[in-house]
Design an enzyme around this catalytic site. Structure first.
Site, PDB file in Angstrom:
ATOM      1  N   ARG A 102       0.849  -1.199   0.000  1.00 15.44           N
ATOM      2  CA  ARG A 102       0.000   0.000   0.000  1.00 15.44           C
ATOM      3  C   ARG A 102       0.887   1.253   0.000  1.00 15.44           C
ATOM      4  O   ARG A 102       1.967   1.272   0.609  1.00 15.44           O
ATOM      5  CB  ARG A 102      -0.861  -0.032   1.269  1.00 15.44           C
ATOM      6  CG  ARG A 102      -1.864   1.103   1.414  1.00 15.44           C
ATOM      7  CD  ARG A 102      -3.009   0.986   0.466  1.00 15.44           C
ATOM      8  NE  ARG A 102      -4.134   1.830   0.852  1.00 15.44           N
ATOM      9  CZ  ARG A 102      -5.093   2.195  -0.001  1.00 15.44           C
ATOM     10  NH1 ARG A 102      -5.062   1.798  -1.262  1.00 15.44           N
ATOM     11  NH2 ARG A 102      -6.101   2.931   0.407  1.00 15.44           N
ATOM     12  N   THR A 376      -9.298   0.905  -9.914  1.00 11.69           N
ATOM     13  CA  THR A 376      -8.589  -0.188  -9.253  1.00 11.69           C
ATOM     14  C   THR A 376      -8.627  -1.402 -10.179  1.00 11.69           C
ATOM     15  O   THR A 376      -9.222  -1.353 -11.248  1.00 11.69           O
ATOM     16  CB  THR A 376      -9.186  -0.446  -7.850  1.00 11.69           C
ATOM     17  OG1 THR A 376      -9.183   0.782  -7.126  1.00 11.69           O
ATOM     18  CG2 THR A 376      -8.450  -1.488  -7.039  1.00 11.69           C
ATOM     19  N   ASN A 396      -5.986   4.392  -7.148  1.00 14.29           N
ATOM     20  CA  ASN A 396      -7.174   5.074  -6.636  1.00 14.29           C
ATOM     21  C   ASN A 396      -8.078   5.532  -7.767  1.00 14.29           C
ATOM     22  O   ASN A 396      -8.640   4.723  -8.464  1.00 14.29           O
ATOM     23  CB  ASN A 396      -6.824   6.210  -5.674  1.00 14.29           C
ATOM     24  CG  ASN A 396      -8.052   6.598  -4.853  1.00 14.29           C
ATOM     25  OD1 ASN A 396      -8.909   5.753  -4.598  1.00 14.29           O
ATOM     26  ND2 ASN A 396      -8.160   7.850  -4.468  1.00 14.29           N
ATOM     27  N   ASP A 418      -7.700   8.489   0.042  1.00 12.73           N
ATOM     28  CA  ASP A 418      -8.305   7.432   0.865  1.00 12.73           C
ATOM     29  C   ASP A 418      -8.140   7.704   2.361  1.00 12.73           C
ATOM     30  O   ASP A 418      -8.732   7.010   3.189  1.00 12.73           O
ATOM     31  CB  ASP A 418      -7.714   6.059   0.507  1.00 12.73           C
ATOM     32  CG  ASP A 418      -8.458   5.412  -0.662  1.00 12.73           C
ATOM     33  OD1 ASP A 418      -9.523   5.920  -1.043  1.00 12.73           O
ATOM     34  OD2 ASP A 418      -7.964   4.409  -1.205  1.00 12.73           O
ATOM     35  N   SER A 448     -10.365  -0.299   0.748  1.00 12.01           N
ATOM     36  CA  SER A 448     -11.499  -1.241   0.720  1.00 12.01           C
ATOM     37  C   SER A 448     -11.141  -2.507  -0.058  1.00 12.01           C
ATOM     38  O   SER A 448     -12.004  -3.367  -0.254  1.00 12.01           O
ATOM     39  CB  SER A 448     -12.711  -0.582   0.050  1.00 12.01           C
ATOM     40  OG  SER A 448     -13.125   0.537   0.774  1.00 12.01           O
ATOM     41  N   GLY A 467     -13.609  -1.310  -7.478  1.00 10.67           N
ATOM     42  CA  GLY A 467     -14.925  -0.686  -7.280  1.00 10.67           C
ATOM     43  C   GLY A 467     -15.042   0.197  -6.066  1.00 10.67           C
ATOM     44  O   GLY A 467     -16.155   0.406  -5.571  1.00 10.67           O
ATOM     45  N   GLY A 468     -13.923   0.727  -5.554  1.00 14.09           N
ATOM     46  CA  GLY A 468     -13.994   1.688  -4.454  1.00 14.09           C
ATOM     47  C   GLY A 468     -14.666   1.083  -3.232  1.00 14.09           C
ATOM     48  O   GLY A 468     -14.485  -0.099  -2.919  1.00 14.09           O
TER      49      GLY A 468
END
Ligand code: GLY
Length: 569
Positions: A102, A376, A396, A418, A448, A467-468
């Site tokens: 990340r 994503t 993102n 985020d 997420s 898909g956020g």
């Protein structure tokens, strides 16, 4: 007596031997899949993974190849200027681990960096341009996976991506749509306007996008590993470009970036073992909370309306906890054990009524306006040794920050969005975040992304999607479908609905739900928001051990490709 015991032991030995031999026959028949499979968001990436497995690589080498190739051919979804989570299962010792690649907030980041003097969020500042970019984690993750889990050299696994960057790929309609959506941000970056747009205009379908500078950066990683990106010439160019355009990265930020191996979140749903994303993704905890709430209902006995109602109520409660508790575990203390404990879910479930929707405001309300995008990426891999990978990667927003650092070809993420720029104020996905996800130097923003394995003695499913904020509920729907005997194709193409606590709306895809069910939900007090477009792009691999069959599917909503193949013997 002694004789009886001896005979008894002998009989027990024989019975045991027969059982063991039957078991070993069964486990031999099912311990290795008959075929390998890959499902990814782009045919060129799926082909890259197959090429690597066919050349003797394992699922982890394929994951390196697919990730790097997606970075080239799906620049609106992920990239080496971004990050992600790679969930690995190694068959030889059953090791399961989540590689946390990340992004990290730069050292000069601070809590209020996106606020004006009045304390209001400055629109766009955490979305467009290099100030929105966290320190990328994908290059470090690829190096780490190749070194610790792969069989081939890093340069062999990166070769298909380097080729795709140099030779180019063809623009399709989806690329065009995403480029149109982010045209302003891409135009603001001279390198992006010439590389990913056609002199600032959205390129024609069929035109070729070549990225020679990105190919050179991938080559530097192939040759020098971690240092090829985080030190030396590439790092210098990245930092200079970021600072020139208003960003705050330093050489130390890049030099200090490290991936983290995290223990996945695990849990049980009926006979199924779930292995899923750990913080700093919220995905695994929210997924397990929803499953624990739902485990007390016999979903298969409920009507479609009742089933959707309890699922929405489970979503509402799990997403509420997301906003309160979750953030980077290296910065905040997260009560993970409690949040995924079945007893905790008993308490959450106690407030659910079958005849009436709960108002989110009864739990704690902040009215917000959602914006959602398809962004994503995800891929799933299984090799013939039984190694598997579920990887969800991101920059993102579509095309991330829109900014390419000159001379590197690297499109930077806007993952800083985020974080909660201002606790209690929603991000671009309408997600509210509390203190736990406030910005701090070196911190990783809450995600997420929910790469997930579901397994029982009957088989394994490898699941994930972009898909956020809706990723987690998409994985929930697919997982419940798998448990209900859905196959890979059925899982990825299910009609979708979503609730995320705030705003207090059930988002419903345009097709797939009958008027009577939708009216029924309204009658229970749910506020529906019927979407004018579908969402998600799920990629699933299933190994059914009962018939020893491997299947794979890519979402019909996207342009991906799933392939099952034999590979080398
Ligand atoms: N940027 C999307 C996520 O991490 O969930």
């Amino acid at each position: 007596m002694g004789q009886t015991i001896r005979i008894g032991r002998y009989i027990a030995f024989i019975v045991c031997s027969i059982q063991l031999s039957l078991f070993s026959q069964f486990s031999h028949a099912t311990s290795q899949p008959p075929q390998a499979a890959i499902a990814s968001a782009h045919p060129i990436a799926t082909t890259a993974g197959e090429e690597i497995i066919s050349a003797g690589g394992n699922a982890f080498d394929a994951a390196v190849a697919i990730s790097a190739t997606l970075a080239v051919v799906e620049p609106y979804g992920s990239g080496i200027g971004g990050g992600g989570f790679w969930l690995l299962h190694r068959a030889s010792d059953n090791k399961q681990v989540m590689i946390d690649g990340r992004e990290q907030a730069p050292g000069k980041a601070h809590r209020d960096m996106y606020l004006d003097k009045q304390g209001n969020v400055i629109p766009g500042l955490s979305i467009d341009g290099p100030l929105a970019a966290g320190i990328p984690g994908e290059p470090a993750a690829l190096v780490h996976i190749a070194k610790h889990y792969g069989r081939l050299s890093l340069s062999a696994s990166l070769a298909p991506a380097i080729r795709a960057a140099r030779d180019g790929f063809r623009v399709d309609e989806y690329y065009q749509r995403m480029a149109g959506f982010r045209q302003n941000a891409l135009q603001a970056s001279p390198a992006a306007a010439t590389t990913l747009l056609n002199h600032g205009a959205v390129p024609q379908t069929g035109s070729l996008i070549r990225q020679p500078e990105l190919a050179a950066t991938l080559e530097a990683i192939a040759k020098q590993g971690h240092a090829g990106f985080y030190q030396g010439e590439v790092a210098d160019k990245l930092v200079k470009a970021v600072q020139r355009h208003g960003g705050i990265w330093t050489r130390d930020d890049l030099r200090n970036y490290q991936v983290i191996e995290r223990e996945p979140v695990t849990g049980q749903y009926g006979d199924y073992r779930i292995t899923t994303a750990a913080p700093p993704s919220s995905g695994g905890i929210v997924l397990m909370t929803m499953l624990n709430i739902l485990s007390a209902y016999r979903l298969e006995t409920l009507s479609e309306l009742q089933r959707m109602h309890v699922m929405i109520e489970a979503m509402r409660r799990a997403y509420r906890d997301r906003a309160e508790y979750l953030g980077d575990p290296d910065f905040v203390s997260i009560p993970v054990k409690r949040l995924i404990h079945p007893w905790y879910a008993d308490g959450l479930r106690a407030g659910i009524r079958m005849d009436k929707a709960t108002e989110s405001s009864a739990l704690a309300a902040v009215p917000v306006v959602p914006q959602q995008g398809r962004h994503t990426t995800h891929f799933s891999v299984l090799d013939r040794e039984g190694n598997r990978v579920a990887a969800t990667l991101s920059i993102n927003y579509p095309f991330g920050s829109g900014f390419i650092a000159e001379g590197t070809g690297v499109l930077l993420n806007d993952e800083m969005d985020d974080f909660s720029s201002k606790p209690g104020t929603p991000n671009v996905y309408g997600l509210v975040g509390a203190e736990a996800n406030a910005i701090a130097p070196g911190k990783r923003p809450l995600s997420s992304m929910t790469p997930t394995f579901v397994e029982s003695e009957h088989g394994i499913a490898i699941i994930g999607t972009p898909g956020g904020s809706r990723i987690i509920t998409m994985v929930l729907l697919a997982l419940l479908d798998y448990v209900n005997q859905g196959d890979a194709t059925h899982m990825v193409n299910l009609p979708r609905f979503h609730h995320q606590y705030l705003p207090d709306r059930v988002q419903v895809e345009p097709a797939g739900f009958s008027d009577s069910v939708l009216d029924g939900l309204t009658g229970l007090g749910h506020k529906l928001k019927q979407l004018d477009a579908d969402y998600g792009n799920m990629h699933v691999v299933v190994w059914d051990k009962r018939n020893n069959r491997v299947t794979a599917a890519s979402d019909q909503r996207g342009n991906g490709q799933a392939r099952v193949f034999t590979g080398p013997e």
